[in-house]
Structures are given as C-alpha cells and as structure tokens.
Write a protein that holds these residues in place. Structure first.
Motif, PDB file in Angstrom:
ATOM      1  N   UNK A   1      42.428  20.847  48.471  1.00 40.92           N
ATOM      2  CA  UNK A   1      41.187  21.398  47.945  1.00 40.92           C
ATOM      3  C   UNK A   1      40.336  21.896  49.119  1.00 40.92           C
ATOM      4  N   UNK A   2      40.648  23.099  49.562  1.00 42.67           N
ATOM      5  CA  UNK A   2      39.917  23.704  50.661  1.00 42.67           C
ATOM      6  C   UNK A   2      39.739  25.204  50.397  1.00 42.67           C
ATOM      7  N   UNK A   3      38.649  25.785  50.879  1.00 41.69           N
ATOM      8  CA  UNK A   3      38.486  27.232  50.733  1.00 41.69           C
ATOM      9  C   UNK A   3      39.381  28.046  51.663  1.00 41.69           C
ATOM     10  N   UNK A   4      40.028  27.388  52.628  1.00 45.19           N
ATOM     11  CA  UNK A   4      40.874  28.124  53.566  1.00 45.19           C
ATOM     12  C   UNK A   4      42.041  28.746  52.809  1.00 45.19           C
ATOM     13  N   UNK A   5      42.247  30.048  53.010  1.00 45.03           N
ATOM     14  CA  UNK A   5      43.339  30.757  52.342  1.00 45.03           C
ATOM     15  C   UNK A   5      42.955  32.183  52.036  1.00 45.03           C
ATOM     16  N   UNK A   6      43.751  32.814  51.185  1.00 44.78           N
ATOM     17  CA  UNK A   6      43.529  34.202  50.788  1.00 44.78           C
ATOM     18  C   UNK A   6      43.085  34.226  49.336  1.00 44.78           C
ATOM     19  N   UNK A   7      41.999  34.960  49.082  1.00 47.21           N
ATOM     20  CA  UNK A   7      41.360  34.968  47.766  1.00 47.21           C
ATOM     21  C   UNK A   7      41.157  36.385  47.263  1.00 47.21           C
ATOM     22  N   UNK A   8      41.149  36.526  45.955  1.00 41.69           N
ATOM     23  CA  UNK A   8      40.863  37.808  45.312  1.00 41.69           C
ATOM     24  C   UNK A   8      39.489  37.681  44.649  1.00 41.69           C
ATOM     25  N   UNK A   9      38.550  38.518  45.085  1.00 34.20           N
ATOM     26  CA  UNK A   9      37.225  38.526  44.453  1.00 34.20           C
ATOM     27  C   UNK A   9      37.258  39.491  43.274  1.00 34.20           C
ATOM     28  N   UNK A  10      36.419  39.214  42.296  1.00 34.06           N
ATOM     29  CA  UNK A  10      36.377  39.998  41.064  1.00 34.06           C
ATOM     30  C   UNK A  10      34.998  40.645  40.949  1.00 34.06           C
ATOM     31  N   UNK A  11      34.963  41.919  40.564  1.00 31.73           N
ATOM     32  CA  UNK A  11      33.705  42.637  40.375  1.00 31.73           C
ATOM     33  C   UNK A  11      32.961  42.058  39.171  1.00 31.73           C
ATOM     34  N   UNK A  12      31.667  41.752  39.353  1.00 32.97           N
ATOM     35  CA  UNK A  12      30.872  41.148  38.275  1.00 32.97           C
ATOM     36  C   UNK A  12      30.791  42.045  37.044  1.00 32.97           C
ATOM     37  N   UNK A  13      30.660  43.344  37.243  1.00 34.73           N
ATOM     38  CA  UNK A  13      30.492  44.259  36.110  1.00 34.73           C
ATOM     39  C   UNK A  13      31.822  44.620  35.440  1.00 34.73           C
ATOM     40  N   UNK A  14      32.790  45.086  36.221  1.00 33.39           N
ATOM     41  CA  UNK A  14      34.032  45.605  35.642  1.00 33.39           C
ATOM     42  C   UNK A  14      35.076  44.524  35.369  1.00 33.39           C
ATOM     43  N   UNK A  15      34.910  43.363  36.011  1.00 33.90           N
ATOM     44  CA  UNK A  15      35.881  42.255  35.925  1.00 33.90           C
ATOM     45  C   UNK A  15      37.229  42.622  36.562  1.00 33.90           C
ATOM     46  N   UNK A  16      37.256  43.712  37.316  1.00 39.58           N
ATOM     47  CA  UNK A  16      38.464  44.153  38.030  1.00 39.58           C
ATOM     48  C   UNK A  16      38.481  43.530  39.428  1.00 39.58           C
ATOM     49  N   UNK A  17      39.690  43.392  40.026  1.00 45.31           N
ATOM     50  CA  UNK A  17      39.752  42.908  41.408  1.00 45.31           C
ATOM     51  C   UNK A  17      38.949  43.829  42.332  1.00 45.31           C
ATOM     52  N   UNK A  18      38.197  43.215  43.239  1.00 46.21           N
ATOM     53  CA  UNK A  18      37.304  43.967  44.114  1.00 46.21           C
ATOM     54  C   UNK A  18      37.805  43.979  45.557  1.00 46.21           C
ATOM     55  N   UNK A  19      38.168  42.795  46.060  1.00 47.83           N
ATOM     56  CA  UNK A  19      38.608  42.702  47.451  1.00 47.83           C
ATOM     57  C   UNK A  19      39.488  41.474  47.628  1.00 47.83           C
ATOM     58  N   UNK A  20      40.284  41.518  48.680  1.00 43.90           N
ATOM     59  CA  UNK A  20      41.062  40.355  49.085  1.00 43.90           C
ATOM     60  C   UNK A  20      40.400  39.816  50.340  1.00 43.90           C
ATOM     61  N   UNK A  21      40.021  38.537  50.292  1.00 39.20           N
ATOM     62  CA  UNK A  21      39.261  37.909  51.376  1.00 39.20           C
ATOM     63  C   UNK A  21      40.083  36.763  51.955  1.00 39.20           C
ATOM     64  N   UNK A  22      40.173  36.724  53.287  1.00 39.72           N
ATOM     65  CA  UNK A  22      40.874  35.645  53.972  1.00 39.72           C
ATOM     66  C   UNK A  22      39.828  34.734  54.607  1.00 39.72           C
ATOM     67  N   UNK A  23      39.861  33.448  54.220  1.00 41.32           N
ATOM     68  CA  UNK A  23      38.950  32.452  54.784  1.00 41.32           C
ATOM     69  C   UNK A  23      39.737  31.580  55.754  1.00 41.32           C
TER      70      UNK A  23
END
Length: 124
Positions: A1-23
């Motif tokens: 249970x850690x934020x470290x990794x690769x994540x897909x953010x979702x656009x609040x309005x369209x609910x579509x994938x917005x960006x891939x973020x690496x923490x």
C-alpha cells in the motif's frame, strides 16, 4: 500500500484517461512526473505556460507535478507535499491515500478548506 508506481489519472469532466504519472520515492519523500499525456486532443508538445515557478514553460510531458509528500506516522497516507495542475498552473496542498488494496490512489488537492479528490488507477 504505497503511492510509488505508475498511475493513470482521469479527467474530471470527460472521465477519459488524462495522463500517466510515475511516482517515485527518495529518502522518504515522494515526487511524481507526467510520463505520458493520454488525453485524446492534447498537444504532445504542450508546455506549462500558466505555471509561475521553476516549471513555467517546461513541457507537460515529463513535468514534475507532485513534490514533497511524506508518509504520515502510523497511517497509509502521504501528506505535506504539493500537487500541480498544469492546465491551470495552480499548486495545491496534497494528500495521497492508496485504496482498494493499492490498486487505486486517492489524490486530494486543496487550498484551505476547499479541494477536490481524484481517484487514479494503478498501471504498474
């Protein structure tokens, strides 16, 4: 249970994938960069023209949007950092909370009592 990794953010309005973020974590401090812009109509060469700090006019792809978050003692929550919205150039107080067994991440950005929470999905 850690934020470290690769994540897909979702656009609040369209609910579509917005960006891939690496923490990543270094000496107990988290940072996160936009690895890839996923928004369909996004300019791959977009820069953070609304940013007001050292990230001004830097490419959005590769931009550090999470800075300085540390694990809260005794909790699976990371706080004390900042998160940047590169579309608005706004910087917010940050809280990261892994949920759903670490498959999702609640990303809360706030200014004073006002804020919003996004749920990101783990890619890796």
């Amino acid at each position: 249970m850690t934020p470290v990794g690769t994540w897909r953010s979702i656009d609040d309005q369209t609910k579509e994938p917005k960006a891939q973020v690496v923490i990543t974590e270094s000496a107990g401090v988290l940072t996160g960069r936009i690895e890839k812009i996923l928004k369909k109509d996004a300019d791959p060469k977009a820069v953070c023209d609304k940013c007001s700090d050292d990230r001004k006019d830097k490419p959005v792809a590769g931009l550090e949007i999470i800075r300085g978050a540390k694990k809260a003692e005794g909790k699976d929550v990371w706080e004390g950092g900042r998160v940047l919205d590169p579309e608005k150039g706004s910087d917010y107080a940050l809280r990261l909370t892994p949920i759903d067994g670490g498959k999702k991440l609640e990303v809360r950005g706030s200014i004073g009592p006002f804020g919003r929470t996004q749920t990101w999905t783990r890619v890796q």
